[in-house]
Design an enzyme around this catalytic site. Sequence first.
Site, short mmCIF file in Angstrom:
data_model
loop_
_atom_site.label_atom_id
_atom_site.label_comp_id
_atom_site.label_asym_id
_atom_site.label_seq_id
_atom_site.Cartn_x
_atom_site.Cartn_y
_atom_site.Cartn_z
N ASP A 6 -5.57 -4.06 -2.21
CA ASP A 6 -4.58 -3.66 -1.22
C ASP A 6 -3.97 -4.86 -0.50
O ASP A 6 -4.67 -5.68 0.09
CB ASP A 6 -5.28 -2.75 -0.20
N SER B 90 0.83 -1.20 0.00
CA SER B 90 0.00 0.00 0.00
C SER B 90 0.87 1.26 0.00
O SER B 90 1.72 1.43 -0.87
CB SER B 90 -0.97 -0.05 1.18
#
Length: 267
Positions: A154, A41
Site C-alpha cells: 500500500d 490505495s
Amino acid sequence: MSQHHLGLALSGGGARGIAHLGVLAALDELGLPVGRLAGVSSGAIAATFYAAGVPPREIMRLLQGISIPRLTRVALSRYGLLHMDAVGRLFEQHLGVGATFEQLRLPITLVATDIEAGESVRFSSGLLVPPLLASSAVPILYRPVRYQGRQLVDGGLLNNLPVEALLEAEHPGLRVVGVHCNPPNPAAQVSNMRGLVERTLNLAIAGNTVLSKQRCHLLLEPPELRAYRTMSFRQAAEIFAIGYRYTLAQAPQLVALLENELPAQPD
C-alpha cells in the site's frame, strides 16, 4: 473557463475512499476540467476507473455489487493473511487484460511502497493492474505484490496524499487539489484490538500527509468522514454523498482556483 485544469491527488482510506467517487461526480456535474490524477490505495482505484472513462456513479454501482469477503481469500503465509487474486481478476474484467496506462483517457500516477527498500514508488506507464493492486495491498493483511523486481505494498504507508506527483509534472496550467478522506478524529474509540490496529495505522499515516496538505493549491477534506471507519463499506452510499455534497459546497473555491493565477511563490 480558462485553460487551467485540475490535478487531483486522491488519498487512501479504505471505505472512506468511496468519498472520492462523490467528489468526482460533483466535479463532472459542475463541468470542472480534470487534467491529471494521482492516487494511492482506495484513491488509486477511484482514479484509475475514472481515468478509464467509467462514470463515478457507475463505479459506485460496481462497488455495491461486490461481495468484499469473496474478494479476500485467506492465504496463510509468512507475508500476510490474504492475497488479491480475485481483486486482480475483477480489475482485469473491467479494465481489460493487459490494460496499460497509455490506454487511459487521462494521465494518472499510482503510488505504492517498496517494503524492502523503504521507499515510495510511482507508476505512470506500462501495465496498469499490477501497480493498482500493489498500491492497494495493505501490509500485514495482504501479501506484497511482486512487480519489476520489487515487493510492493500500500502506497499510503509512506505517502497517503501524492500531490508531489502532480506538482512535479511541470504543467503550468495544473491546479493541484488534494482530496483527503482521513480527517483527524480526536474522539475515536479504542475499545478492542481491531480498533487499536486501525487507530495506530491512521495516526501513523496521518503524519506523512502534513507537508502534502500544505503543498496543495486547494485541500478537500470532508469533516463528516471522521465518523466512518476503514471498513465501513455498508455505509458506501452515505460516504459517497458526503464527498458529493462537500465538493458542490466548495464550487466557488474550485472555480476561483481555475480562473485565477496562482500567487508567486516566495524565494
